[in-house]
Design a protein around this motif. Structure first.
Motif, PDB file in Angstrom:
ATOM      1  N   GLY A  95     -59.035 -26.449 -16.033  1.00 16.16           N
ATOM      2  CA  GLY A  95     -59.725 -25.418 -15.268  1.00 16.16           C
ATOM      3  C   GLY A  95     -60.075 -24.165 -16.034  1.00 16.16           C
ATOM      4  N   ASN A  96     -59.812 -24.128 -17.348  1.00 15.60           N
ATOM      5  CA  ASN A  96     -60.084 -22.924 -18.142  1.00 15.60           C
ATOM      6  C   ASN A  96     -61.526 -22.938 -18.634  1.00 15.60           C
ATOM      7  N   THR A  97     -62.307 -21.947 -18.228  1.00 13.52           N
ATOM      8  CA  THR A  97     -63.718 -21.877 -18.609  1.00 13.52           C
ATOM      9  C   THR A  97     -64.016 -20.698 -19.519  1.00 13.52           C
ATOM     10  N   TYR A  98     -63.057 -19.819 -19.740  1.00 12.80           N
ATOM     11  CA  TYR A  98     -63.225 -18.738 -20.697  1.00 12.80           C
ATOM     12  C   TYR A  98     -61.994 -18.690 -21.590  1.00 12.80           C
ATOM     13  N   VAL A  99     -62.096 -17.954 -22.690  1.00 13.54           N
ATOM     14  CA  VAL A  99     -61.026 -18.000 -23.671  1.00 13.54           C
ATOM     15  C   VAL A  99     -60.306 -16.664 -23.789  1.00 13.54           C
ATOM     16  N   LEU A 100     -59.007 -16.770 -24.011  1.00  9.41           N
ATOM     17  CA  LEU A 100     -58.168 -15.640 -24.390  1.00  9.41           C
ATOM     18  C   LEU A 100     -57.904 -15.786 -25.884  1.00  9.41           C
ATOM     19  N   TRP A 101     -57.969 -14.685 -26.610  1.00  8.17           N
ATOM     20  CA  TRP A 101     -57.796 -14.813 -28.058  1.00  8.17           C
ATOM     21  C   TRP A 101     -56.996 -13.650 -28.613  1.00  8.17           C
ATOM     22  N   SER A 102     -56.441 -13.904 -29.789  1.00  7.87           N
ATOM     23  CA  SER A 102     -55.750 -12.870 -30.547  1.00  7.87           C
ATOM     24  C   SER A 102     -56.294 -12.891 -31.962  1.00  7.87           C
ATOM     25  N   LEU A 103     -55.952 -11.883 -32.731  1.00  7.69           N
ATOM     26  CA  LEU A 103     -56.536 -11.722 -34.056  1.00  7.69           C
ATOM     27  C   LEU A 103     -55.445 -11.424 -35.076  1.00  7.69           C
ATOM     28  N   ASP A 104     -55.327 -12.305 -36.072  1.00  6.83           N
ATOM     29  CA  ASP A 104     -54.437 -12.054 -37.207  1.00  6.83           C
ATOM     30  C   ASP A 104     -55.146 -11.124 -38.186  1.00  6.83           C
ATOM     31  N   THR A 105     -54.479 -10.057 -38.572  1.00  9.48           N
ATOM     32  CA  THR A 105     -55.070  -9.118 -39.523  1.00  9.48           C
ATOM     33  C   THR A 105     -53.999  -8.612 -40.484  1.00  9.48           C
ATOM     34  N   ILE A 106     -54.460  -7.944 -41.513  1.00  7.12           N
ATOM     35  CA  ILE A 106     -53.585  -7.226 -42.436  1.00  7.12           C
ATOM     36  C   ILE A 106     -53.981  -5.756 -42.412  1.00  7.12           C
ATOM     37  N   ALA A 107     -53.005  -4.874 -42.225  1.00  4.45           N
ATOM     38  CA  ALA A 107     -53.223  -3.436 -42.385  1.00  4.45           C
ATOM     39  C   ALA A 107     -52.765  -3.047 -43.781  1.00  4.45           C
ATOM     40  N   LEU A 108     -53.523  -2.178 -44.431  1.00  4.76           N
ATOM     41  CA  LEU A 108     -53.203  -1.742 -45.783  1.00  4.76           C
ATOM     42  C   LEU A 108     -52.626  -0.331 -45.744  1.00  4.76           C
ATOM     43  N   THR A 109     -51.486  -0.162 -46.376  1.00  6.25           N
ATOM     44  CA  THR A 109     -50.838   1.144 -46.426  1.00  6.25           C
ATOM     45  C   THR A 109     -51.604   2.094 -47.344  1.00  6.25           C
ATOM     46  N   ASN A 110     -51.739   3.344 -46.916  1.00  9.70           N
ATOM     47  CA  ASN A 110     -52.378   4.356 -47.747  1.00  9.70           C
ATOM     48  C   ASN A 110     -51.487   4.676 -48.946  1.00  9.70           C
ATOM     49  N   THR A 111     -52.043   4.618 -50.131  1.00 10.94           N
ATOM     50  CA  THR A 111     -51.273   4.855 -51.344  1.00 10.94           C
ATOM     51  C   THR A 111     -52.127   5.606 -52.359  1.00 10.94           C
ATOM     52  N   ILE A 112     -51.469   6.358 -53.231  1.00 15.64           N
ATOM     53  CA  ILE A 112     -52.193   7.061 -54.297  1.00 15.64           C
ATOM     54  C   ILE A 112     -51.953   6.401 -55.648  1.00 15.64           C
ATOM     55  N   GLU A 113     -51.161   5.329 -55.652  1.00 16.54           N
ATOM     56  CA  GLU A 113     -50.865   4.645 -56.907  1.00 16.54           C
ATOM     57  C   GLU A 113     -52.059   3.762 -57.313  1.00 16.54           C
ATOM     58  N   PRO A 114     -52.667   4.026 -58.466  1.00 17.70           N
ATOM     59  CA  PRO A 114     -53.867   3.274 -58.864  1.00 17.70           C
ATOM     60  C   PRO A 114     -53.653   1.771 -58.916  1.00 17.70           C
ATOM     61  N   ASP A 115     -52.489   1.326 -59.444  1.00 21.03           N
ATOM     62  CA  ASP A 115     -52.271  -0.120 -59.555  1.00 21.03           C
ATOM     63  C   ASP A 115     -52.123  -0.761 -58.184  1.00 21.03           C
ATOM     64  N   GLU A 116     -51.535  -0.039 -57.226  1.00 17.81           N
ATOM     65  CA  GLU A 116     -51.410  -0.580 -55.866  1.00 17.81           C
ATOM     66  C   GLU A 116     -52.780  -0.675 -55.197  1.00 17.81           C
ATOM     67  N   ILE A 117     -53.628   0.310 -55.423  1.00 22.81           N
ATOM     68  CA  ILE A 117     -54.971   0.271 -54.851  1.00 22.81           C
ATOM     69  C   ILE A 117     -55.765  -0.902 -55.418  1.00 22.81           C
ATOM     70  N   VAL A 118     -55.641  -1.116 -56.726  1.00 23.35           N
ATOM     71  CA  VAL A 118     -56.323  -2.261 -57.355  1.00 23.35           C
ATOM     72  C   VAL A 118     -55.815  -3.567 -56.758  1.00 23.35           C
ATOM     73  N   GLY A 119     -54.492  -3.678 -56.566  1.00 23.46           N
ATOM     74  CA  GLY A 119     -53.919  -4.884 -55.964  1.00 23.46           C
ATOM     75  C   GLY A 119     -54.427  -5.107 -54.548  1.00 23.46           C
ATOM     76  N   GLN A 120     -54.511  -4.031 -53.765  1.00 25.62           N
ATOM     77  CA  GLN A 120     -55.038  -4.143 -52.400  1.00 25.62           C
ATOM     78  C   GLN A 120     -56.489  -4.616 -52.407  1.00 25.62           C
ATOM     79  N   ASP A 121     -57.276  -4.070 -53.323  1.00 27.30           N
ATOM     80  CA  ASP A 121     -58.684  -4.442 -53.388  1.00 27.30           C
ATOM     81  C   ASP A 121     -58.862  -5.908 -53.790  1.00 27.30           C
ATOM     82  N   ILE A 122     -58.028  -6.384 -54.711  1.00 25.16           N
ATOM     83  CA  ILE A 122     -58.099  -7.799 -55.104  1.00 25.16           C
ATOM     84  C   ILE A 122     -57.701  -8.685 -53.926  1.00 25.16           C
ATOM     85  N   PHE A 123     -56.635  -8.289 -53.224  1.00 22.80           N
ATOM     86  CA  PHE A 123     -56.221  -9.054 -52.047  1.00 22.80           C
ATOM     87  C   PHE A 123     -57.343  -9.094 -51.017  1.00 22.80           C
TER      88      PHE A 123
END
Length: 376
Positions: A246-274
Motif C-alpha cells: 500500500g505504499n505509494t510514496y517514499v520516505l528517505w534519509s540521507l547519508d552525508t559527511i560533515a567536514l570540521t572547520n580547520t586551519i591546518e593546511p594538510d588537513e584541508i588538503v586531506g578533506q579536499d581529496i576526500f
C-alpha cells in the motif's frame, strides 16, 4: 567507508577512524566530546536534513564545501532533491552527500511467498491474510525486533499506507487537527498489533542483521527495514525488494559527511581529496554496492548496482512524493509513535483508542516544546 578509504590512502592521505557503538546519536555525542577536548576529527558521519548544520557552519564548527572541486562540479552531479537539502548557498554545500536510503522498504523471501500467494500483497490487510497462511505453514510472516529504532521502520511503513502524503507531513510535524488523523492512526496501530501474532517470538533486542537473516534463512516471509538491509541478501538467492504493501510514496534519509572547520593546511588538503573521491562515480558506486540504497549523484553507472538498489532507484524515480526524514523527525515524532506501538505489543489491555489519544497528546506536547524553544 572502505569504498572511499582505499582511494584516499592511495592519494597519500593519512586516515584513522573513531568508531562508536550506537547510531547517529552516538556519533554526535562522540563528536561533541572530541570537540570539547580540542581533538575533533576532520570529518563526521551525519544524517542530513536539518538546519543545525548551517548553524554549526556559521559558528565555525563545520566548514562549507565548494561546489567546484578540481574537475568536479557538485552543483551539476548531485540529484536535485539532495542538492535542495545540502545546499549552503549558491556556491557551497553544507554537507557532502554519499547516499540515499529508502526508509519504507520490504524484503520478501520469494520461495515462501510463492507457497502462500501468487502475488505480492497490495495492502497490509492482504499481508495479514498471507500471514495467517504463513503461520499455518510453519513460517513467521514477518521478522521483527523490539528495538525501538527498528519498530520505527515497521510502523512508518504502515502509516504510509494509511495516510495521504499531506496528512503524513502533518503527522510528523505534530499538526494533528483532523478527525481523519485519529482514524488513520487507529488503523495503523490495529495492523501493527495484529502483526505480532505472526512475527518471530525471539524479537527481544534482536539485532537488525539477525532479523534480516531470518528471511535469508527461510524462516520468515518478510522483513521491513530501510534499504540498507539489502546488501545482506545473497545475489544468487530468491529474494525481492519492494515498497511495503500500500505504499505509494517514499520516505528517505540521507547519508552525508560533515567536514570540521580547520586551519591546518594538510588537513584541508586531506578533506579536499576526500571530497573529490566521494564525488567520483566509481567510488560512490562502490559505497552503494556495500551499503545499499541509491547514489546521491547522477554520475554513477547504476547498471552495475545490485538488484535491490535497482529497485530502490525505480521506486525513487517513479514516486511523485518523497519525504525526507531527518534525525529530528526520526528521533522525535516517529520515536513517539514507535514507543506507543511497542506499548500496544506489550500491554494487551491498552485499547487502540487510548493509544491514539496518548500519541496525539505527546505529539502536541512536543510541538509546544519546540515552539517555546524558537526565538521570539
Amino acid at each position: 567507508m572502505n569504498a572511499f578509504v582505499e582511494p584516499v590512502k592511495q592519494r597519500g592521505v593519512f586516515w584513522s577512524e573513531h568508531a562508536v557503538q550506537t547510531n547517529f546519536i552516538g556519533v554526535r555525542r562522540a563528536y561533541a566530546e572530541r570537540l570539547a577536548l580540542f581533538a575533533a576529527p576532520t570529518g563526521v558521519f551525519w544524517i542530513g536534513g536539518n538546519d543545525a548544520v548551517s548553524v554549526l557552519i556559521s559558528q565555525g564548527t563545520f566548514r562549507s564545501i565548494p561546489f567546484r572541486n578540481g574537475s568536479i562540479d557538485f552543483g551539476k552531479i548531485i540529484r536535485q532533491e539532495v542538492l535542495d537539502v545540502v545546499r549552503y548557498d549558491e556556491e557551497n554545500l553544507s554537507l557532502l552527500p554519499i547516499g540515499i536510503h529508502l526508509q519504507n522498504h520490504i524484503i520478501y523471501n520469494e520461495t515462501i511467498l510463492r507457497q502462500l500467494s501468487d502475488h505480492h500483497p497490495a495492502t497490509w490487510e492482504e499481508f495479514l491474510d498471507i500471514a495467517r497462511k504463513a503461520k499455518a505453514a510453519g513460517y513467521d510472516a514477518i521478522s521483527m525486533s523490539d528495538q525501538r529504532w527498528q519498530v520505527r521502520f515497521l510502523i512508518g511503513s504502515i502509516l504510509v499506507e494509511k495516510f495521504e502524503p499531506d496528512e503524513f507531513v502533518q503527522l510528523i510535524s505534530q499538526d494533528m487537527t483532523k478527525d481523519s488523523h485519529r482514524a488513520n492512526l487507529a488503523e495503523a496501530y490495529r495492523v501493527f498489533r495484529a502483526l505480532k501474532d505472526y512475527a518471530n517470538t525471539d524479537m527481544e533486542d534482536l539485532a537488525w542483521n539477525d532479523a534480516v537473516g531470518k528471511v535469508v534463512e527461510g524462516k520468515s516471509l518478510a522483513n521491513v527495514l530501510g534499504d540498507f538491509s539489502s546488501p545482506l541478501l545473497p545475489e544468487d538467492g530468491n529474494f525481492t525488494c519492494d515498497l511495503p504493501p500500500g505504499n505509494t510514496y517514499v520516505l528517505w534519509s540521507l547519508d552525508t559527511i560533515a567536514l570540521t572547520n580547520t586551519i591546518e593546511p594538510d588537513e584541508i588538503v586531506g578533506q579536499d581529496i576526500f571530497t573529490e573521491i566521494v564525488g567520483t562515480g566509481e567510488h560512490n558506486r562502490n559505497y552503494i554496492v556495500r551499503k545499499g540504497g541509491i547514489p546521491a549523484y547522477r554520475n554513477v553507472d547504476t547498471s552495475l548496482l545490485n538488484t535491490c538498489s535497482q529497485q530502490s532507484i525505480r521506486k525513487w524515480d517513479k514516486a511523485e512524493h518523497k519525504f525526507l526524514l531527518s534525525s529530528r523527525e526520526w528521533t522525535q515524532s516517529m520515536d513517539i509513535i514507535a514507543g506507543v506501538s511497542l506499548t500496544l505489543w506489550e500491554a494487551p489491555e491498552l485499547s487502540i483508542e487510548t493509544a491514539v489519544e496518548e500519541t496525539i497528546a505527546s505529539l502536541r506536547a512536543l510541538s509546544t516544546h519546540q515552539d517555546s524553544d524558537r526565538p521570539q
